[in-house]
Design a protein around this motif. Sequence first.
Motif, PDB file in Angstrom:
ATOM      1  N   ASP A 208      52.893 113.382  56.954  1.00  0.00           N
ATOM      2  CA  ASP A 208      53.166 111.992  56.553  1.00  0.00           C
ATOM      3  C   ASP A 208      53.058 111.025  57.723  1.00  0.00           C
ATOM      4  O   ASP A 208      52.788 109.841  57.522  1.00  0.00           O
ATOM      5  CB  ASP A 208      54.561 111.884  55.922  1.00  0.00           C
ATOM      6  N   LYS A 209      53.238 111.511  58.945  1.00  0.00           N
ATOM      7  CA  LYS A 209      53.225 110.645  60.122  1.00  0.00           C
ATOM      8  C   LYS A 209      51.922 110.734  60.920  1.00  0.00           C
ATOM      9  O   LYS A 209      51.827 110.186  62.003  1.00  0.00           O
ATOM     10  CB  LYS A 209      54.394 111.007  61.047  1.00  0.00           C
ATOM     11  N   THR A 210      50.922 111.424  60.376  1.00  0.00           N
ATOM     12  CA  THR A 210      49.710 111.705  61.134  1.00  0.00           C
ATOM     13  C   THR A 210      48.518 110.920  60.583  1.00  0.00           C
ATOM     14  O   THR A 210      48.387 110.741  59.376  1.00  0.00           O
ATOM     15  CB  THR A 210      49.417 113.220  61.087  1.00  0.00           C
ATOM     16  N   SER A 211      47.638 110.507  61.480  1.00  0.00           N
ATOM     17  CA  SER A 211      46.457 109.744  61.074  1.00  0.00           C
ATOM     18  C   SER A 211      45.477 110.640  60.315  1.00  0.00           C
ATOM     19  O   SER A 211      45.477 111.869  60.454  1.00  0.00           O
ATOM     20  CB  SER A 211      45.751 109.166  62.303  1.00  0.00           C
ATOM     21  N   ASP A 212      44.620 109.998  59.520  1.00  0.00           N
ATOM     22  CA  ASP A 212      43.629 110.738  58.733  1.00  0.00           C
ATOM     23  C   ASP A 212      42.667 111.521  59.620  1.00  0.00           C
ATOM     24  O   ASP A 212      42.294 112.645  59.292  1.00  0.00           O
ATOM     25  CB  ASP A 212      42.838 109.789  57.827  1.00  0.00           C
ATOM     26  N   SER A 213      42.267 110.939  60.741  1.00  0.00           N
ATOM     27  CA  SER A 213      41.324 111.643  61.618  1.00  0.00           C
ATOM     28  C   SER A 213      41.955 112.911  62.198  1.00  0.00           C
ATOM     29  O   SER A 213      41.299 113.957  62.298  1.00  0.00           O
ATOM     30  CB  SER A 213      40.828 110.728  62.731  1.00  0.00           C
ATOM     31  N   THR A 214      43.222 112.837  62.559  1.00  0.00           N
ATOM     32  CA  THR A 214      43.915 114.025  63.073  1.00  0.00           C
ATOM     33  C   THR A 214      44.110 115.050  61.960  1.00  0.00           C
ATOM     34  O   THR A 214      43.943 116.254  62.182  1.00  0.00           O
ATOM     35  CB  THR A 214      45.264 113.646  63.689  1.00  0.00           C
ATOM     36  N   LEU A 215      44.414 114.579  60.772  1.00  0.00           N
ATOM     37  CA  LEU A 215      44.582 115.492  59.639  1.00  0.00           C
ATOM     38  C   LEU A 215      43.294 116.242  59.337  1.00  0.00           C
ATOM     39  O   LEU A 215      43.317 117.434  59.008  1.00  0.00           O
ATOM     40  CB  LEU A 215      45.054 114.735  58.393  1.00  0.00           C
ATOM     41  N   LYS A 216      42.159 115.562  59.484  1.00  0.00           N
ATOM     42  CA  LYS A 216      40.882 116.231  59.260  1.00  0.00           C
ATOM     43  C   LYS A 216      40.695 117.362  60.263  1.00  0.00           C
ATOM     44  O   LYS A 216      40.269 118.463  59.909  1.00  0.00           O
ATOM     45  CB  LYS A 216      39.722 115.246  59.351  1.00  0.00           C
ATOM     46  N   GLU A 217      41.030 117.112  61.527  1.00  0.00           N
ATOM     47  CA  GLU A 217      40.922 118.150  62.544  1.00  0.00           C
ATOM     48  C   GLU A 217      41.867 119.312  62.256  1.00  0.00           C
ATOM     49  O   GLU A 217      41.498 120.482  62.418  1.00  0.00           O
ATOM     50  CB  GLU A 217      41.237 117.576  63.921  1.00  0.00           C
ATOM     51  N   VAL A 218      43.074 118.990  61.851  1.00  0.00           N
ATOM     52  CA  VAL A 218      44.054 120.032  61.528  1.00  0.00           C
ATOM     53  C   VAL A 218      43.565 120.868  60.353  1.00  0.00           C
ATOM     54  O   VAL A 218      43.658 122.104  60.377  1.00  0.00           O
ATOM     55  CB  VAL A 218      45.442 119.415  61.230  1.00  0.00           C
ATOM     56  N   LEU A 219      43.013 120.226  59.347  1.00  0.00           N
ATOM     57  CA  LEU A 219      42.482 120.943  58.188  1.00  0.00           C
ATOM     58  C   LEU A 219      41.324 121.848  58.608  1.00  0.00           C
ATOM     59  O   LEU A 219      41.265 123.015  58.200  1.00  0.00           O
ATOM     60  CB  LEU A 219      42.030 119.968  57.103  1.00  0.00           C
ATOM     61  N   ASP A 220      40.413 121.326  59.411  1.00  0.00           N
ATOM     62  CA  ASP A 220      39.296 122.135  59.899  1.00  0.00           C
ATOM     63  C   ASP A 220      39.808 123.366  60.656  1.00  0.00           C
ATOM     64  O   ASP A 220      39.305 124.479  60.476  1.00  0.00           O
ATOM     65  CB  ASP A 220      38.386 121.321  60.814  1.00  0.00           C
TER      66      ASP A 220
ATOM     67  N   GLU B 206      58.280 122.358  55.212  1.00  0.00           N
ATOM     68  CA  GLU B 206      58.899 121.033  55.238  1.00  0.00           C
ATOM     69  C   GLU B 206      58.557 120.291  56.528  1.00  0.00           C
ATOM     70  O   GLU B 206      58.242 119.099  56.494  1.00  0.00           O
ATOM     71  CB  GLU B 206      60.416 121.159  55.082  1.00  0.00           C
ATOM     72  N   LYS B 207      58.588 120.987  57.642  1.00  0.00           N
ATOM     73  CA  LYS B 207      58.257 120.361  58.920  1.00  0.00           C
ATOM     74  C   LYS B 207      56.797 119.911  58.922  1.00  0.00           C
ATOM     75  O   LYS B 207      56.476 118.811  59.386  1.00  0.00           O
ATOM     76  CB  LYS B 207      58.515 121.330  60.073  1.00  0.00           C
ATOM     77  N   LEU B 208      55.924 120.765  58.407  1.00  0.00           N
ATOM     78  CA  LEU B 208      54.513 120.388  58.330  1.00  0.00           C
ATOM     79  C   LEU B 208      54.309 119.170  57.441  1.00  0.00           C
ATOM     80  O   LEU B 208      53.575 118.238  57.798  1.00  0.00           O
ATOM     81  CB  LEU B 208      53.678 121.556  57.814  1.00  0.00           C
ATOM     82  N   LEU B 209      54.926 119.176  56.290  1.00  0.00           N
ATOM     83  CA  LEU B 209      54.789 118.042  55.375  1.00  0.00           C
ATOM     84  C   LEU B 209      55.318 116.759  55.999  1.00  0.00           C
ATOM     85  O   LEU B 209      54.708 115.686  55.834  1.00  0.00           O
ATOM     86  CB  LEU B 209      55.482 118.334  54.048  1.00  0.00           C
ATOM     87  N   ASN B 210      56.419 116.839  56.712  1.00  0.00           N
ATOM     88  CA  ASN B 210      56.961 115.658  57.394  1.00  0.00           C
ATOM     89  C   ASN B 210      55.996 115.149  58.454  1.00  0.00           C
ATOM     90  O   ASN B 210      55.786 113.937  58.589  1.00  0.00           O
ATOM     91  CB  ASN B 210      58.314 115.974  58.040  1.00  0.00           C
ATOM     92  N   GLU B 211      55.393 116.067  59.211  1.00  0.00           N
ATOM     93  CA  GLU B 211      54.435 115.663  60.238  1.00  0.00           C
ATOM     94  C   GLU B 211      53.160 115.105  59.611  1.00  0.00           C
ATOM     95  O   GLU B 211      52.568 114.161  60.138  1.00  0.00           O
ATOM     96  CB  GLU B 211      54.112 116.836  61.163  1.00  0.00           C
TER      97      GLU B 211
END
Length: 67
Positions: A14-26, A7-12
């Motif tokens: 939703d508030k995170t930019s696409d470029s940061t999400l790409k880095e997190v996914l990588d 739940e905490k991850l999903l909430n974060e």
Amino acid sequence: MNIDIKEKLLNEIDKTSDSTLKEVLDFLLFIKAKEVHQEQLEISLLSEPLLAEDCLTPEEDEAWQHL
């Protein structure tokens, strides 16, 4: 897995930019691949003594002598 963490991850997310999400996914995929590699290494190390019994024989030495 702990539901609170998801739940905490999903909430974060939703508030995170696409470029940061790409880095997190990588990074997440890197960590998962590293875990798989570590498991494979452990399996290899655990099976080494058993394989050595089959490979460390005079017959095997003779078969590979020409190399």
